[in-house]
Design a protein around this motif. Structure first.
Motif, PDB file in Angstrom:
ATOM      1  N   LEU A 245     -53.784   9.900  96.474  1.00 41.92           N
ATOM      2  CA  LEU A 245     -54.688  10.318  95.736  1.00 41.92           C
ATOM      3  C   LEU A 245     -54.739   9.878  94.435  1.00 41.92           C
ATOM      4  O   LEU A 245     -55.685   9.568  93.674  1.00 41.92           O
ATOM      5  N   TYR A 246     -53.481   9.625  93.642  1.00 43.13           N
ATOM      6  CA  TYR A 246     -53.137   9.114  92.507  1.00 43.13           C
ATOM      7  C   TYR A 246     -53.545   7.672  92.261  1.00 43.13           C
ATOM      8  O   TYR A 246     -53.517   7.248  91.145  1.00 43.13           O
ATOM      9  N   LYS A 247     -53.942   7.240  93.451  1.00 44.44           N
ATOM     10  CA  LYS A 247     -54.547   5.547  93.384  1.00 44.44           C
ATOM     11  C   LYS A 247     -55.975   5.513  92.753  1.00 44.44           C
ATOM     12  O   LYS A 247     -56.765   4.622  92.618  1.00 44.44           O
ATOM     13  N   CYS A 248     -56.461   6.747  92.819  1.00 39.72           N
ATOM     14  CA  CYS A 248     -57.984   6.608  92.474  1.00 39.72           C
ATOM     15  C   CYS A 248     -57.981   6.831  90.843  1.00 39.72           C
ATOM     16  O   CYS A 248     -58.064   7.963  90.184  1.00 39.72           O
ATOM     17  N   LYS A 249     -57.831   5.555  90.246  1.00 40.50           N
ATOM     18  CA  LYS A 249     -57.586   5.802  88.838  1.00 40.50           C
ATOM     19  C   LYS A 249     -58.438   5.992  87.843  1.00 40.50           C
ATOM     20  O   LYS A 249     -58.313   6.140  86.783  1.00 40.50           O
ATOM     21  N   GLU A 250     -59.756   6.131  88.334  1.00 39.32           N
ATOM     22  CA  GLU A 250     -60.730   6.562  87.398  1.00 39.32           C
ATOM     23  C   GLU A 250     -61.056   7.726  87.267  1.00 39.32           C
ATOM     24  O   GLU A 250     -61.832   8.198  86.452  1.00 39.32           O
ATOM     25  N   LEU A 251     -60.036   8.547  88.019  1.00 34.44           N
ATOM     26  CA  LEU A 251     -60.374  10.064  87.941  1.00 34.44           C
ATOM     27  C   LEU A 251     -60.479  10.782  86.843  1.00 34.44           C
ATOM     28  O   LEU A 251     -59.453  10.556  85.938  1.00 34.44           O
ATOM     29  N   ARG A 252     -61.388  11.526  86.336  1.00 35.90           N
ATOM     30  CA  ARG A 252     -61.283  12.246  85.100  1.00 35.90           C
ATOM     31  C   ARG A 252     -61.058  13.490  85.407  1.00 35.90           C
ATOM     32  O   ARG A 252     -60.462  14.375  84.514  1.00 35.90           O
ATOM     33  N   ILE A 275     -57.272  10.801  83.341  1.00 33.25           N
ATOM     34  CA  ILE A 275     -57.449  12.018  83.662  1.00 33.25           C
ATOM     35  C   ILE A 275     -57.514  13.040  82.629  1.00 33.25           C
ATOM     36  O   ILE A 275     -57.035  13.068  81.634  1.00 33.25           O
ATOM     37  N   MET A 276     -58.582  13.988  82.650  1.00 35.59           N
ATOM     38  CA  MET A 276     -58.963  14.981  81.465  1.00 35.59           C
ATOM     39  C   MET A 276     -58.704  16.322  81.929  1.00 35.59           C
ATOM     40  O   MET A 276     -58.319  17.109  81.135  1.00 35.59           O
ATOM     41  N   GLU A 277     -58.908  16.449  83.276  1.00 38.14           N
ATOM     42  CA  GLU A 277     -59.004  17.995  83.847  1.00 38.14           C
ATOM     43  C   GLU A 277     -58.200  17.939  85.148  1.00 38.14           C
ATOM     44  O   GLU A 277     -58.565  17.132  85.938  1.00 38.14           O
ATOM     45  N   ILE A 278     -56.967  18.866  85.257  1.00 40.45           N
ATOM     46  CA  ILE A 278     -56.444  18.830  86.536  1.00 40.45           C
ATOM     47  C   ILE A 278     -56.353  20.580  86.740  1.00 40.45           C
ATOM     48  O   ILE A 278     -55.618  21.225  85.943  1.00 40.45           O
ATOM     49  N   PHE A 279     -56.785  20.700  87.863  1.00 41.16           N
ATOM     50  CA  PHE A 279     -56.719  22.275  88.584  1.00 41.16           C
ATOM     51  C   PHE A 279     -56.039  22.172  89.882  1.00 41.16           C
ATOM     52  O   PHE A 279     -56.727  21.890  90.882  1.00 41.16           O
ATOM     53  N   LEU A 280     -54.829  22.769  89.797  1.00 44.21           N
ATOM     54  CA  LEU A 280     -54.038  22.947  91.035  1.00 44.21           C
ATOM     55  C   LEU A 280     -53.871  24.397  91.498  1.00 44.21           C
ATOM     56  O   LEU A 280     -52.918  24.516  92.197  1.00 44.21           O
ATOM     57  N   GLY A 281     -54.351  25.211  90.521  1.00 46.24           N
ATOM     58  CA  GLY A 281     -53.625  26.860  90.738  1.00 46.24           C
ATOM     59  C   GLY A 281     -54.229  27.297  91.911  1.00 46.24           C
ATOM     60  O   GLY A 281     -55.202  26.937  92.696  1.00 46.24           O
ATOM     61  N   GLY A 282     -53.594  28.503  92.422  1.00 46.83           N
ATOM     62  CA  GLY A 282     -54.022  29.052  93.622  1.00 46.83           C
ATOM     63  C   GLY A 282     -53.733  28.478  94.888  1.00 46.83           C
ATOM     64  O   GLY A 282     -54.489  28.555  95.761  1.00 46.83           O
ATOM     65  N   ASN A 283     -52.518  27.709  94.840  1.00 51.53           N
ATOM     66  CA  ASN A 283     -52.150  27.226  96.092  1.00 51.53           C
ATOM     67  C   ASN A 283     -50.731  27.593  96.410  1.00 51.53           C
ATOM     68  O   ASN A 283     -50.445  28.622  95.909  1.00 51.53           O
ATOM     69  N   ASN A 284     -49.823  26.741  97.179  1.00 49.46           N
ATOM     70  CA  ASN A 284     -48.508  27.231  97.371  1.00 49.46           C
ATOM     71  C   ASN A 284     -47.833  25.938  97.138  1.00 49.46           C
ATOM     72  O   ASN A 284     -46.852  25.740  98.190  1.00 49.46           O
ATOM     73  N   LEU A 285     -47.869  25.432  95.890  1.00 48.72           N
ATOM     74  CA  LEU A 285     -47.235  24.276  95.815  1.00 48.72           C
ATOM     75  C   LEU A 285     -45.627  24.660  95.006  1.00 48.72           C
ATOM     76  O   LEU A 285     -45.660  25.962  94.577  1.00 48.72           O
ATOM     77  N   GLU A 292     -43.459  13.118  84.611  1.00 47.07           N
ATOM     78  CA  GLU A 292     -44.825  12.110  84.119  1.00 47.07           C
ATOM     79  C   GLU A 292     -46.127  12.576  83.978  1.00 47.07           C
ATOM     80  O   GLU A 292     -46.961  12.146  83.308  1.00 47.07           O
ATOM     81  N   MET A 293     -46.276  14.072  84.031  1.00 52.01           N
ATOM     82  CA  MET A 293     -47.636  14.509  83.524  1.00 52.01           C
ATOM     83  C   MET A 293     -47.588  14.468  81.979  1.00 52.01           C
ATOM     84  O   MET A 293     -48.875  14.456  81.530  1.00 52.01           O
ATOM     85  N   ALA A 294     -46.448  14.460  81.092  1.00 53.70           N
ATOM     86  CA  ALA A 294     -46.602  14.629  79.796  1.00 53.70           C
ATOM     87  C   ALA A 294     -47.177  12.968  79.419  1.00 53.70           C
ATOM     88  O   ALA A 294     -47.610  13.156  78.216  1.00 53.70           O
ATOM     89  N   GLN A 295     -47.180  11.945  80.254  1.00 57.25           N
ATOM     90  CA  GLN A 295     -47.626  10.738  80.118  1.00 57.25           C
ATOM     91  C   GLN A 295     -49.231  10.804  79.837  1.00 57.25           C
ATOM     92  O   GLN A 295     -49.699   9.885  79.491  1.00 57.25           O
ATOM     93  N   LEU A 296     -49.743  11.649  80.320  1.00 59.01           N
ATOM     94  CA  LEU A 296     -51.254  11.665  80.481  1.00 59.01           C
ATOM     95  C   LEU A 296     -52.065  12.153  79.125  1.00 59.01           C
ATOM     96  O   LEU A 296     -52.332  13.432  79.012  1.00 59.01           O
ATOM     97  N   LEU A 299     -55.276  14.161  78.850  1.00 56.05           N
ATOM     98  CA  LEU A 299     -55.405  15.363  79.695  1.00 56.05           C
ATOM     99  C   LEU A 299     -55.667  16.525  78.512  1.00 56.05           C
ATOM    100  O   LEU A 299     -54.900  16.619  77.441  1.00 56.05           O
ATOM    101  N   GLU A 300     -56.667  17.251  79.013  1.00 55.06           N
ATOM    102  CA  GLU A 300     -57.263  18.361  78.122  1.00 55.06           C
ATOM    103  C   GLU A 300     -57.110  19.776  78.534  1.00 55.06           C
ATOM    104  O   GLU A 300     -56.953  20.825  77.942  1.00 55.06           O
ATOM    105  N   ARG A 301     -57.084  19.773  79.816  1.00 57.58           N
ATOM    106  CA  ARG A 301     -57.067  20.959  80.496  1.00 57.58           C
ATOM    107  C   ARG A 301     -56.132  20.852  81.904  1.00 57.58           C
ATOM    108  O   ARG A 301     -56.457  19.834  82.516  1.00 57.58           O
ATOM    109  N   LEU A 302     -55.193  21.831  81.992  1.00 60.88           N
ATOM    110  CA  LEU A 302     -54.350  21.847  83.240  1.00 60.88           C
ATOM    111  C   LEU A 302     -54.211  23.109  83.793  1.00 60.88           C
ATOM    112  O   LEU A 302     -53.945  24.124  82.959  1.00 60.88           O
ATOM    113  N   GLY A 303     -54.570  23.339  84.962  1.00 59.91           N
ATOM    114  CA  GLY A 303     -54.402  24.643  85.689  1.00 59.91           C
ATOM    115  C   GLY A 303     -53.405  24.679  86.781  1.00 59.91           C
ATOM    116  O   GLY A 303     -53.740  23.986  87.793  1.00 59.91           O
ATOM    117  N   LEU A 304     -52.052  25.266  86.531  1.00 62.52           N
ATOM    118  CA  LEU A 304     -51.245  25.517  87.789  1.00 62.52           C
ATOM    119  C   LEU A 304     -50.964  26.682  88.397  1.00 62.52           C
ATOM    120  O   LEU A 304     -50.008  26.851  88.718  1.00 62.52           O
TER     121      LEU A 304
END
Ligand SMILES: *[C@@H]1O[C@H](CO)[C@@H](O)[C@H](O)[C@H]1NC(C)=O
Ligand SMILES: *[C@@H]1O[C@H](CO)[C@@H](O)[C@H](O)[C@H]1NC(C)=O
Ligand SMILES: *[C@@H]1O[C@H](CO)[C@@H](O)[C@H](O)[C@H]1NC(C)=O
Ligand SMILES: *[C@@H]1O[C@H](CO)[C@@H](O)[C@H](O)[C@H]1NC(C)=O
Ligand SMILES: *[C@@H]1O[C@H](CO)[C@@H](O)[C@H](O)[C@H]1NC(C)=O
Ligand SMILES: *[C@@H]1O[C@H](CO)[C@@H](O)[C@H](O)[C@H]1NC(C)=O
Ligand SMILES: *[C@@H]1O[C@H](CO)[C@@H](O)[C@H](O)[C@H]1NC(C)=O
Ligand SMILES: *[C@@H]1O[C@H](CO)[C@@H](O)[C@H](O)[C@H]1NC(C)=O
Length: 325
Positions: A245-252, A275-285, A292-296, A299-304
């Motif tokens: 999924l992270y090969k979709c390099k244009e993802l914002r 990437i500017m926004e990542i929302f992965l909350g409410g799963n069972n991760l 590596e996330m620190a390299q983004l 990134l303006e918004r992150l939901g985990l």
């Protein structure tokens, strides 16, 4: 008869032919619009009742745009008018139509399959209405289609059947110009067919708030992709989040929140340099939040939140988020 006269008569004949051909075509557009009008059952602002009158040419009617030369309808924009009614099959006679926007009204009934005849169509916006039934499979033949917005209706479809399966051959999909596929908040079910990710023009996929299940294909994003927004939140998707999924390099914007995803977040997430926004909350991760996330840097918004992750903070410091479309 002199040569001049013959030529003159010939020119006259051609003119008559052109006029007699032109009249029925314009007539088809006008009668299609009038049929549309008779299918409106509620028009609180009297837009069609008053404005769509025989006193003026249909090209001057509210919401109607015509081509300059041939006076054929090219756009119909009746968004935000609180109209109720359904769409009659005659709309399929507007053969020069490029754009139809009926968003944010109370249209109901099925989507007209006759729209599939309109090969010039580039924009369909039927979002925020009460349409139900399935997406006519013929829409997959609209090869110029750029935007298909069907969000916030009651449409049903096994997403891996009808409209997509078979309709889009691998790599050479007929919907090869599709840029925006917005079908959030409907009743689509089944697994997400990987062909969606082969539509190389797609910039936005919104399937949030449906009943989608199954897991994401491990080879998604293997093809060159222009995808900027992927929103699959609030479904029933499960399995691991494929590192491909992270090969979709244009993802914002990436939202997979409120599903049933398991496993960890692959360190390749650090490849999403735009990437500017990542929302992965409410799963069972589970597992660690990759450093590596620190390299983004974008990134303006992150939901985990609401996972079993550890590492940085196990909660989102960010406020509720609007996601495009
Ligand atoms: C109908 O609407 C158009 C576009 O807003 C306007 O220019 C025209 O004057 C209106 N005609 C009538 C008869 O209300
Ligand atoms: C939908 O239409 C209503 C009524 O015209 C309007 O008040 C509302 O702002 C519109 N909503 C959107 C999202 O445009
Ligand atoms: C318009 O479409 C309808 C239904 O699809 C068809 O029966 C009719 O003949 C068409 N009318 C014109 C004027 O083309
Ligand atoms: C359709 O109408 C909506 C709501 O007014 C607007 O946001 C959108 O830009 C319009 N789309 C097209 C293709 O005209
Ligand atoms: C679509 O429906 C969702 C859920 O009901 C709602 O939160 C969202 O505001 C709606 N979108 C629009 C544009 O009306
Ligand atoms: C693709 O479009 C062509 C021409 O419009 C059509 O003949 C063909 O049936 C379509 N293929 C599929 C799989 O829909
Ligand atoms: C991530 O980037 C690295 C270095 O550019 C590359 O080797 C790797 O294949 C990429 N992985 C993904 C999943 O994009
Ligand atoms: C999360 O996964 C664990 C083990 O894989 C399982 O025991 C647990 O029930 C899951 N929790 C939810 C909320 O699905």
């Amino acid at each position: 008869m002199s040569m001049c006269r013959v030529v003159f008569a010939f020119v006259l004949l051609i003119r008559c032919l052109i006029i007699s051909l032109a009249i029925p075509s314009n007539f088809a557009d006008e009668s299609a619009l009038l049929a549309f009008k008779t299918h409106i059952t509620f028009d609180p602002h009297d837009i069609l009742a008053k404005n769509w009158s025989a006193a003026t040419s249909f090209c001057n009617w509210f919401g109607v745009t015509c081509s300059a030369h041939h006076q054929r309808v090219t756009a119909l924009n009746l968004a935000n008018l609180e109209l109720e009614g359904n769409i009659p099959p005659q709309v399929g006679n507007l053969s020069f139509l490029i754009s139809i926007n009926l968003s944010n009204n109370s249209f109901h009934g099925h989507l007209p399959h006759e729209l599939a005849h309109l090969r010039r169509l580039k924009n369909i916006n039927f979002g925020c209405n009460n349409f139900n039934g399935e997406i006519p499979s013929g829409y997959s033949m609209l090869s110029k289609l750029q935007d298909l917005l069907l969000n916030n209706n009651s449409l049903m479809l096994m997403i891996e059947s009808n409209f997509f399966e078979g309709s889009i051959p691998e790599e050479t999909g007929n919907l090869s110009n599709l840029q925006i596929l917005s079908m959030g908040y409907n009743e689509f079910s089944g697994a997400i067919t990987p062909v969606i990710f082969n539509l190389f023009s797609l910039q936005l996929i919104n399937l949030q708030g449906n009943l989608l299940s199954g897991s994401l294909q491990v080879d998604m994003c293997s093809h060159p992709s222009k995808l900027e927004v992927l929103n699959l939140g609030s479904n029933r998707l499960q399995g691991h989040i494929p590192s491909n999924l992270y090969k979709c390099k244009e993802l914002r914007v990436l939202s997979l929140e409120r599903n049933k995803f398991t496993g960890n977040i692959a360190k390749e997430v650090g490849n999403l340099s735009k990437i500017m926004e990542i929302f992965l909350g409410g799963n069972n991760l589970t597992g660690e939040i990759p450093l590596e996330m620190a390299q983004l840097v974008s990134l303006e918004r992150l939901g985990l939140e609401a996972n079993s992750l550890h590492g940085i903070h196990n909660a989102s410091p960010f406020p509720p988020h609007p996601i495009p479309l």
